[in-house]
Design a protein around this motif. Structure first.
Motif, PDB file in Angstrom:
ATOM      1  N   ASP A  13       0.808  -1.226   0.000  1.00  0.00           N
ATOM      2  CA  ASP A  13       0.000   0.000   0.000  1.00  0.00           C
ATOM      3  C   ASP A  13       0.840   1.274   0.000  1.00  0.00           C
ATOM      4  O   ASP A  13       0.549   2.210   0.733  1.00  0.00           O
ATOM      5  CB  ASP A  13      -0.949   0.017   1.207  1.00  0.00           C
ATOM      6  N   GLY A  14       1.884   1.315  -0.806  1.00  0.00           N
ATOM      7  CA  GLY A  14       2.712   2.505  -0.898  1.00  0.00           C
ATOM      8  C   GLY A  14       3.648   2.711   0.274  1.00  0.00           C
ATOM      9  O   GLY A  14       4.323   3.726   0.360  1.00  0.00           O
ATOM     10  N   GLY A  45      11.746  -0.445  11.401  1.00  0.00           N
ATOM     11  CA  GLY A  45      10.784  -0.227  10.323  1.00  0.00           C
ATOM     12  C   GLY A  45      11.327   0.696   9.256  1.00  0.00           C
ATOM     13  O   GLY A  45      11.214   0.426   8.057  1.00  0.00           O
ATOM     14  N   ARG A  46      11.960   1.813   9.671  1.00  0.00           N
ATOM     15  CA  ARG A  46      12.530   2.754   8.697  1.00  0.00           C
ATOM     16  C   ARG A  46      13.674   2.113   7.923  1.00  0.00           C
ATOM     17  O   ARG A  46      13.777   2.256   6.701  1.00  0.00           O
ATOM     18  CB  ARG A  46      13.014   4.027   9.398  1.00  0.00           C
ATOM     19  N   LYS A  93       4.318   0.104  10.685  1.00  0.00           N
ATOM     20  CA  LYS A  93       4.008   0.567   9.330  1.00  0.00           C
ATOM     21  C   LYS A  93       4.686   1.910   9.101  1.00  0.00           C
ATOM     22  O   LYS A  93       4.610   2.803   9.938  1.00  0.00           O
ATOM     23  CB  LYS A  93       2.506   0.663   9.123  1.00  0.00           C
ATOM     24  N   THR A  94       5.328   2.026   7.948  1.00  0.00           N
ATOM     25  CA  THR A  94       6.098   3.215   7.595  1.00  0.00           C
ATOM     26  C   THR A  94       5.717   3.661   6.200  1.00  0.00           C
ATOM     27  O   THR A  94       5.641   2.841   5.289  1.00  0.00           O
ATOM     28  CB  THR A  94       7.616   2.909   7.623  1.00  0.00           C
ATOM     29  N   ARG A  95       5.474   4.963   6.045  1.00  0.00           N
ATOM     30  CA  ARG A  95       5.221   5.518   4.717  1.00  0.00           C
ATOM     31  C   ARG A  95       5.803   6.915   4.617  1.00  0.00           C
ATOM     32  O   ARG A  95       5.853   7.637   5.598  1.00  0.00           O
ATOM     33  CB  ARG A  95       3.770   5.555   4.307  1.00  0.00           C
ATOM     34  N   ILE A 104      13.189  14.158   4.735  1.00  0.00           N
ATOM     35  CA  ILE A 104      12.092  13.233   4.476  1.00  0.00           C
ATOM     36  C   ILE A 104      11.166  13.298   5.676  1.00  0.00           C
ATOM     37  O   ILE A 104      11.629  13.262   6.829  1.00  0.00           O
ATOM     38  CB  ILE A 104      12.594  11.778   4.333  1.00  0.00           C
ATOM     39  N   LEU A 105       9.872  13.410   5.432  1.00  0.00           N
ATOM     40  CA  LEU A 105       8.884  13.314   6.503  1.00  0.00           C
ATOM     41  C   LEU A 105       8.209  11.958   6.359  1.00  0.00           C
ATOM     42  O   LEU A 105       7.696  11.614   5.286  1.00  0.00           O
ATOM     43  CB  LEU A 105       7.856  14.435   6.402  1.00  0.00           C
ATOM     44  N   LEU A 106       8.227  11.192   7.442  1.00  0.00           N
ATOM     45  CA  LEU A 106       7.657   9.851   7.450  1.00  0.00           C
ATOM     46  C   LEU A 106       6.538   9.766   8.473  1.00  0.00           C
ATOM     47  O   LEU A 106       6.617  10.384   9.541  1.00  0.00           O
ATOM     48  CB  LEU A 106       8.725   8.812   7.806  1.00  0.00           C
ATOM     49  N   ASP A 107       5.530   8.979   8.152  1.00  0.00           N
ATOM     50  CA  ASP A 107       4.483   8.628   9.104  1.00  0.00           C
ATOM     51  C   ASP A 107       4.719   7.178   9.488  1.00  0.00           C
ATOM     52  O   ASP A 107       4.898   6.327   8.619  1.00  0.00           O
ATOM     53  CB  ASP A 107       3.094   8.771   8.476  1.00  0.00           C
ATOM     54  N   GLN A 108       4.722   6.910  10.786  1.00  0.00           N
ATOM     55  CA  GLN A 108       4.874   5.543  11.263  1.00  0.00           C
ATOM     56  C   GLN A 108       3.774   5.242  12.269  1.00  0.00           C
ATOM     57  O   GLN A 108       3.341   6.120  13.019  1.00  0.00           O
ATOM     58  CB  GLN A 108       6.250   5.335  11.909  1.00  0.00           C
TER      59      GLN A 108
END
Length: 150
Positions: A13-14, A45-46, A93-95, A104-108
């Motif tokens: 899922d991206g 995860g990252r 989960k990492t996106r 880089i801005l990541l949502d986890q």
């Protein structure tokens, strides 16, 4: 770079998903995950997200994407919503939310099944070997570009 997909999670899922079992070493005296251990899970995860995208830390340091570089967490905001406990299996989960020239801005998220346990917003800086900010190579930008999907 050889990738062992069984232990590196998978792309979906991206983004990326990594399942982690909670061991005794991750918990406090009551069997609840100690808050600082979540940082370890988020880092794994990252790192595995990058690895499965074809971006290994050694390759970055060796300059295989342009100039030698590394990623460093610049800022992290974490909401601890519910505890994980010993023997739980949680999913990290990492996106990618947003890319900039040098960040880089990541949502986890960390979930136990469908139950959301933790949310983190992570700002990662791109740095040179001497620790100075630098622009991200175009190849890395292309690979990490946010994708649509749930």
């Amino acid at each position: 770079m050889k990738i062992d997909h069984d232990i590196a999670g998978w792309l979906e899922d991206g983004g990326h998903r990594l399942d982690v079992r909670i061991y005794f070493e991750d918990t406090d005296f009551s069997g609840v995950v100690y808050h600082a251990r979540y940082l370890h899970f988020l880092e794994r995860g990252r790192s595995d997200f990058l690895r499965l995208k074809g971006i290994g830390h050694r390759q970055l340091a060796a300059g295989e994407f342009g100039a030698p570089m590394a990623f460093a967490v610049r800022r992290m905001e974490i909401d601890f919503l519910r505890p994980a406990r010993i023997d739980d299996v949680v999913s990290v989960k990492t996106r990618t939310r947003q890319l900039g020239g040098a960040r880089i801005l990541l949502d986890q998220k960390i979930l136990r099944g469908e139950e959301l346990l933790l949310e983190a917003n992570v700002k990662v800086a791109v740095i040179s070997p001497d620790g100075k900010p630098m622009r991200m190579p175009e190849r890395v930008l292309d690979v990490l570009a946010p994708q649509s999907g749930g």
